[in-house]
Design an enzyme around this catalytic site. Structure first.
Site, PDB file in Angstrom:
ATOM      1  N   SER A  13     -15.818 -33.085 -61.388  1.00  0.00           N
ATOM      2  CA  SER A  13     -16.448 -34.311 -60.903  1.00  0.00           C
ATOM      3  C   SER A  13     -17.623 -34.718 -61.804  1.00  0.00           C
ATOM      4  CB  SER A  13     -16.859 -34.129 -59.440  1.00  0.00           C
ATOM      5  OG  SER A  13     -17.038 -35.362 -58.804  1.00  0.00           O
ATOM      6  N   ASP A  45     -10.687 -36.257 -57.033  1.00  0.00           N
ATOM      7  CA  ASP A  45     -11.805 -35.400 -57.409  1.00  0.00           C
ATOM      8  C   ASP A  45     -11.424 -33.926 -57.586  1.00  0.00           C
ATOM      9  OD1 ASP A  45     -14.389 -33.913 -57.149  1.00  0.00           O
ATOM     10  OD2 ASP A  45     -15.161 -35.916 -56.709  1.00  0.00           O
TER      11      ASP A  45
END
Length: 259
Positions: free
Chosen positions: A43, A156
């Site tokens: 991320s 993510d």
């Protein structure tokens, strides 16, 4: 604390805007003349790992984050499953990376994402464009739309591997883990938006597994002050503060080791 004779791996956790603290940590490590031989990131950690591996300085990384207003109307979408369109950020990252592939980076980087259809962790190979890898890794579920690469949908990396310390095992002599996702200090009144509830749930779901991975690291830098900041911080002054917190925590942690 003899880092000079070792191959150093640095793992950078997810954390949204709190990831800017990673740049502060890297700033202090640079002052110690500590350079990683390999990086991993998920991320926000993936974005910063890739930018640093590409050759951007920690202060340039901070400036980059300060230059983007995440909630700009141009980033919103009504046609895709999310509030913010991941594709709308391509222009910013193309300016930095262009057509660069992961294998072209001067420092090897392991970037994670989640294959939403298969439900499996994806670690991008050397032939993946850096722009694609970081946008897939940072597509925060519920907020950012899934990111498509070769007709596969990714979200993510933090869903399945928020703190990718395990990816560095066997690739270096020493692992420094930087964890910037302490559980945020909130009150009931703070949970009145989709963004707030989604980020809170995500933090709580990932916390236990993340802390278990601390044992894989030789050194852990965990700026607990970041519990006072939101995952989607947009104030430029607060971004500078987050950078400074990362720098301070790295200094305090590593000086204690050396004492």
């Amino acid at each position: 604390m003899d880092f000079q004779s070792k191959e150093i791996g640095i793992a950078l956790s997810g954390g949204g805007s709190k990831g800017i603290a990673h740049a502060g940590v890297l700033q202090y490590l640079e002052e110690l003349k500590v350079k990683p031989t390999v990086l991993s990131g998920s991320s926000a950690g993936a974005i910063i790992a890739a930018m640093y591996a590409f050759g951007k300085t920690p202060k340039e990384i901070l400036t980059f984050f300060q230059s983007i207003y995440f909630f700009n109307w141009k980033h919103f979408t009504l046609k895709k499953p999310g509030i913010i369109d991941s594709d709308s950020f391509k222009i910013y990252f193309n300016t930095i990376f262009g057509e660069t592939k992961i294998g072209d980076l001067p420092i090897p980087v392991k970037i994670t994402a989640t294959d939403l259809v298969k439900g499996k962790l994806k670690i991008f190979n050397d032939n993946t464009k850096v722009v694609d890898a970081v946008l897939a890794s940072a597509s925060f579920p519920g907020m950012l739309t899934p990111y498509e690469i070769n007709k596969k949908l990714y979200s993510d990396g933090g869903i399945l591997n928020h703190f990718p310390t395990d990816l560095l095992q066997g690739h270096c002599d020493c692992i420094i883990g930087v964890y910037v996702s302490p559980i945020q200090n909130i009150e009931a009144k703070d949970l009145k938006s989709i963004k707030a509830v989604t980020t809170r749930a995500f933090d709580l779901l990932s916390a236990q597994g993340n802390y278990q991975k601390f044992s894989l690291c030789d050194h852990i830098i965990e700026p607990k002050e970041l519990a006072n900041f939101s995952t989607f911080e947009t104030n430029k002054g607060k971004m500078q503060t987050i950078f400074d917190i990362g720098y301070r925590e790295a200094k305090n942690t590593l000086q204690e080791i050396n004492a």
